[in-house]
Design an enzyme around this catalytic site. Structure first.
Site, mmCIF file in Angstrom:
data_model
loop_
_atom_site.group_PDB
_atom_site.id
_atom_site.type_symbol
_atom_site.label_atom_id
_atom_site.label_comp_id
_atom_site.label_asym_id
_atom_site.label_seq_id
_atom_site.Cartn_x
_atom_site.Cartn_y
_atom_site.Cartn_z
ATOM 1 N N GLY A 27 78.182 -25.554 29.474
ATOM 2 C CA GLY A 27 77.780 -24.505 30.411
ATOM 3 C C GLY A 27 78.743 -24.559 31.594
ATOM 4 N N ALA A 28 79.209 -23.374 32.016
ATOM 5 C CA ALA A 28 80.296 -23.325 32.993
ATOM 6 C C ALA A 28 80.019 -24.094 34.297
ATOM 7 C CB ALA A 28 80.647 -21.871 33.270
ATOM 8 N N ASN A 32 82.101 -14.641 28.094
ATOM 9 C CA ASN A 32 80.930 -15.484 27.841
ATOM 10 C C ASN A 32 80.929 -15.856 26.358
ATOM 11 O OD1 ASN A 32 78.435 -16.694 28.838
ATOM 12 N ND2 ASN A 32 77.363 -15.179 27.598
ATOM 13 N N LYS A 33 79.932 -16.594 25.961
ATOM 14 C CA LYS A 33 79.817 -17.063 24.571
ATOM 15 C C LYS A 33 80.078 -15.944 23.564
ATOM 16 C CE LYS A 33 79.256 -20.420 23.595
ATOM 17 N NZ LYS A 33 80.441 -21.277 23.366
ATOM 18 N N ARG A 78 88.240 -28.414 28.302
ATOM 19 C CA ARG A 78 87.790 -27.106 27.813
ATOM 20 C C ARG A 78 88.514 -26.026 28.626
ATOM 21 N NH1 ARG A 78 81.665 -26.118 26.535
ATOM 22 N NH2 ARG A 78 82.683 -24.669 25.098
ATOM 23 N N ASP A 131 81.425 -17.442 31.721
ATOM 24 C CA ASP A 131 82.264 -18.629 31.890
ATOM 25 C C ASP A 131 83.486 -18.340 32.755
ATOM 26 O OD1 ASP A 131 80.685 -19.104 29.284
ATOM 27 O OD2 ASP A 131 81.442 -21.066 29.890
ATOM 28 N N GLN A 158 73.105 -22.668 20.770
ATOM 29 C CA GLN A 158 72.614 -22.879 22.142
ATOM 30 C C GLN A 158 71.287 -22.152 22.372
ATOM 31 O OE1 GLN A 158 75.806 -22.322 21.407
ATOM 32 N NE2 GLN A 158 77.195 -23.297 22.842
#
Ligand code: MRU
Length: 353
Positions: free
Chosen positions: A48-49, A245-246, A84, A235, A195
């Site tokens: 998670g960012a 995002n994801k 990451r 993110d 998630q």
């Protein structure tokens, strides 16, 4: 929240809630070195960012405990920053800390870095809470309009597990639920790392009604009026309001646009990359094939079991970009704004260039 903070400090020791074991097991893990923190971020024990930004800062502090030289500071920042690539929080927090520490004498660096990491952690928790307060009005308004439970669709996990406390996308839901506004959450499963089960775990702990759905279900639900609004995290947000995002977020935004469903992104300032304007400039993380190939669950006796899916080639892109034109609005710690350069500048004039 009920689960407590996802990163905790006890007398100079850092402990993280190991998310690779969730939702099957709740275990805190001691992190004593920058190398251990880098591993935890890379394999997503912390994820998670906002949370990986905080974890990165603690990682830098831990590196300085044994060796506070310039060379070791540089080495730790490189090591942690390379874990990451997509969430800008990680780089931003590490770079901020490094800039501050270069003006501090080595003998004082560990104490300063540790205190600063703790302050960043507290700050993220405060930002999340404010996002919750601002975003809750969207849920209250939807309830006033419909007179029934508000159906919110979310993707991935952007709750307290992804931050330090409260969350970003889930914070408005927690605030509204806490006020007694009836809310139900459609939780995208979010393959391959699932998630969505982290989101379901959190929502269960907070007693928020929710239903897990397969990733491809959102469009169908929107066509049938069963989603009042979408709220997701980010993110990396560009200075012009594109959000990354994801993977799968973009498809939900397209479906929302086609069906007139408001699509909001909860975006703390710490996730904004003011140096870029277009989503195509964002590095998209590609993760290992094993994340798609292997899947974990419980067997008939309740033991965790991992099985392999049969295919010879997998591609695992972890994020995608949703263009600003598909985003109804950004929910920030300073309030709501359009997903545009002007919108962001109106709330963060100090970043207007
Ligand atoms: O790969 P992950 O699990 O770290 O990705 C997390 C997300 O995509 C979240 O939605 C994002 O970090 C927003 S956070 C509060």
């Amino acid at each position: 929240m009920n689960g407590g903070r996802t990163i905790q400090t006890k007398g100079g020791v850092v402990e993280i809630l190991d998310q690779t074991l969730l939702p099957f097991e709740t275990t805190f893990r001691r992190i004593e070195t920058a190398e251990q923190m880098a591993e935890a971020i890379r394999v997503m024990r912390v994820r998670g960012a906002p949370l990986i930004g905080v974890a990165g800062a603690f990682g830098v502090a831990l590196a300085l405990k044994s060796d506070a030289s310039d060379a070791n500071l540089a080495r730790a920042c490189e090591l942690l920053g390379a874990t990451r690539p997509t969430a800008v929080n990680l780089r931003r927090r590490i770079d901020e800390l490094r800039r501050e520490l270069t003006t501090v004498r080595p003998a004082e660096r560990f104490t300063r870095a540790y205190a600063r990491a703790q302050a960043i952690s507290d700050e993220e928790a405060t930002l999340s809470r404010r996002i919750g307060e601002h975003g809750a009005e969207l849920i209250r308004a939807a309830h006033r309009r419909t007179g029934r439970a508000v159906n919110v669709l979310t993707h991935c996990n952007a709750g307290w597990l992804a931050t330090v406390d409260w969350g970003t996308a889930l914070a408005p839901i927690y605030v509204a639920h806490g006020e007694g506004v009836p809310v139900h959450v459609w939780v995208d499963e979010t393959r391959p790392r699932n998630q969505g089960y982290l989101t379901a775990y959190e929502l269960s702990q907070e007693r928020v009604p929710h239903t897990v759905i397969a990733d491809n279900t959102g469009g169908h639900l929107m066509q049938h009026g069963r989603v009042d609004l979408c709220i997701v995290g980010t993110d990396r947000t560009t200075a012009a309001g594109d959000v990354c995002n994801k993977v799968g977020t973009y498809l939900k935004a397209l479906a929302a646009h086609d069906n007139g469903v408001p699509f909001y992104v909860a975006a703390p300032e710490s996730s904004i990359d003011w140096s870029i304007s277009h989503g195509r400039e964002i590095p998209i993380e590609e993760r290992g094939a094993e994340e798609l190939e292997r899947i974990r669950g419980l067997d008939a006796s309740g033991q965790v079991l991992e099985v392999r899916l049969p295919a010879s080639a997998f591609a695992n892109f972890a994020f995608d970009v949703t263009p600003a034109r598909l985003v109804t609005g950004l929910i920030t710690e300073r309030g709501l704004c359009p997903a545009s350069r002007e919108g962001l500048r109106s709330l963060f004039p100090e970043h207007a260039r």
